[in-house]
Scaffold this active site. Structure first.
Site, mmCIF file in Angstrom:
data_model
loop_
_atom_site.group_PDB
_atom_site.id
_atom_site.type_symbol
_atom_site.label_atom_id
_atom_site.label_comp_id
_atom_site.label_asym_id
_atom_site.label_seq_id
_atom_site.Cartn_x
_atom_site.Cartn_y
_atom_site.Cartn_z
ATOM 1 N N LYS A 105 -7.415 61.482 -29.223
ATOM 2 C CA LYS A 105 -8.501 61.808 -29.814
ATOM 3 C C LYS A 105 -8.684 63.271 -29.652
ATOM 4 O O LYS A 105 -9.211 63.846 -30.578
ATOM 5 C CB LYS A 105 -9.753 60.998 -29.351
ATOM 6 C CG LYS A 105 -9.719 59.605 -29.611
ATOM 7 C CD LYS A 105 -10.818 58.565 -28.747
ATOM 8 C CE LYS A 105 -10.640 57.210 -29.228
ATOM 9 N NZ LYS A 105 -11.449 56.235 -28.455
ATOM 10 N N ASP A 122 -19.232 56.294 -31.917
ATOM 11 C CA ASP A 122 -18.675 55.073 -32.106
ATOM 12 C C ASP A 122 -19.350 54.277 -32.989
ATOM 13 O O ASP A 122 -19.055 53.171 -33.456
ATOM 14 C CB ASP A 122 -18.593 54.416 -30.699
ATOM 15 C CG ASP A 122 -17.099 54.673 -30.154
ATOM 16 O OD1 ASP A 122 -16.197 54.555 -30.778
ATOM 17 O OD2 ASP A 122 -17.167 54.645 -28.652
ATOM 18 N N GLN A 136 -14.851 55.943 -23.489
ATOM 19 C CA GLN A 136 -13.893 55.028 -23.733
ATOM 20 C C GLN A 136 -14.071 53.714 -23.061
ATOM 21 O O GLN A 136 -14.354 53.663 -21.982
ATOM 22 C CB GLN A 136 -12.502 55.608 -23.027
ATOM 23 C CG GLN A 136 -11.119 54.927 -23.725
ATOM 24 C CD GLN A 136 -11.080 55.059 -25.192
ATOM 25 O OE1 GLN A 136 -11.395 55.795 -25.645
ATOM 26 N NE2 GLN A 136 -10.190 53.869 -25.392
HETATM 27 N N1 GUN Z 1 -11.280 51.314 -26.713
HETATM 28 C C1 GUN Z 1 -10.669 50.828 -27.788
HETATM 29 N N2 GUN Z 1 -11.061 51.285 -28.675
HETATM 30 C C2 GUN Z 1 -12.251 51.789 -28.684
HETATM 31 C C3 GUN Z 1 -13.110 52.326 -29.675
HETATM 32 O O1 GUN Z 1 -12.945 52.553 -30.840
HETATM 33 N N3 GUN Z 1 -14.190 53.214 -28.924
HETATM 34 C C4 GUN Z 1 -14.327 53.222 -27.554
HETATM 35 N N4 GUN Z 1 -15.226 53.930 -26.995
HETATM 36 N N5 GUN Z 1 -13.242 52.731 -26.796
HETATM 37 C C5 GUN Z 1 -12.293 51.905 -27.211
#
Ligand code: GUN
Length: 287
Positions: free
Chosen positions: A51, A118, A95
């Site tokens: 990311k 998100d 996350q």
């Molecule tokens: N962990 C795995 N996929 C995601 C996601 O799309 N967003 C977040 N915040 N955590 C994750």
């Protein structure tokens, strides 16, 4: 045939990098995404690294906050409070999964809905449910619809979409997006009776159940477009791990019209859509 998620994501990132340049030159705004990682989960570390890298590659500012595993819920809430008020931050992502002593829903509720890139906050899921413009929509579902359109064109009206899975992160929001596209939507799940027959009706089949190679070739009609959201690690005969989706790809690929491979399908679209949401949040912060 395959639907190429890697290429589609690359094209989207190229488009987004132009939007970032325009935001900078026309409004003096440099979109900034802050990612918070609590603990040292290896998979989460890889996701966060990707990311950060892709955020920087399209010219945006990336900030990573790493907190120790024993960080208290209160401390995380304090960090969010600070970021919610920091005008230089446009997107906040915590996350998941979080360590067990921290309640995920409390944390998601504490992120400002305007910075919730998100799209997990109840305000954003409510906006999506109501079909309101400007909602920050969860990233993976957005990617699924873009890939379906990649093969079918922009008009999905009247198509029957069957979604297998009812999670808040994928199943429910992708069903809402497909409904907005004027599809007839069926949400199926592990308790659905006659699941193969239900799937066989699908013009668009979205598999988001989290079970390796669950969807079989005789569940899919020849005209179907198959979107595979699954990322499952399976052990091979050689004792190595291999990534497979929720669809039995090897047997389905020649039985349907188009399918997203795993890896290289939905996965690359998720981060690209996260960048898209951060730019949307930055744009909405000016208006
Ligand atoms: N962990 C795995 N996929 C995601 C996601 O799309 N967003 C977040 N915040 N955590 C994750």
């Amino acid at each position: 045939m395959n639907i190429d998620g890697k290429l589609t994501a690359k094209r989207l990132r190229e488009k987004l990098s132009i939007e970032v340049m325009e935001l900078k030159s026309q409004h003096g705004i440099n979109p900034k995404l802050t990612v918070i990682l609590v603990g040292e989960d290896p998979a989460s570390q890889v996701y966060v690294k990707n990311k950060v890298k892709q955020t920087q590659e399209i010219g945006m500012i990336s900030d990573e906050i790493k907190l120790p595993r024993d960080t208290s819920e209160k401390e995380l809430l304090n960090q969010l409070e600070r970021l919610n008020h920091d005008e230089s931050v446009h997107g906040i992502l915590v996350q998941l999964p979080l360590p067990k002593h921290i309640d995920e829903s409390t944390i998601i509720a504490a992120i400002s809905p305007n910075k919730d890139v998100d799209g997990f906050h109840a305000m954003n899921s409510g906006r999506l449910f109501n079909g309101e413009k400007g909602a920050l929509v969860p990233c993976t579902p957005q990617g699924c619809v873009m890939l379906a359109k990649q093969h079918l064109g922009d008009d999905l009206s009247g198509m029957h979409a069957v979604v297998i899975g009812r999670s808040n992160i994928v199943g429910k929001p992708v069903a809402m997006l497909l409904l907005q596209e004027n599809c007839t939507v069926t949400i199926a799940h592990s308790r659905t009776k006659n699941l193969p027959e239900v799937c066989k009706q699908a013009d668009i089949l979205v598999a988001a159940v989290g079970i390796a190679e669950f969807v079989k070739a005789d569940w899919v009609k020849p005209e179907a477009t198959v979107i595979d959201v699954g990322i499952n690690r399976v052990l091979t005969d050689e004792g190595k791990y291999r990534l497979v989706g929720d669809v039995d790809y090897a047997n389905v690929v020649n039985k349907c019209a188009a399918i997203t491979p795993v890896p290289g399908g939905v996965g690359p679209m998720t981060i690209a859509c996260l960048l898209k949401n951060t730019i949307l949040a930055a744009k909405q912060s000016i208006s």
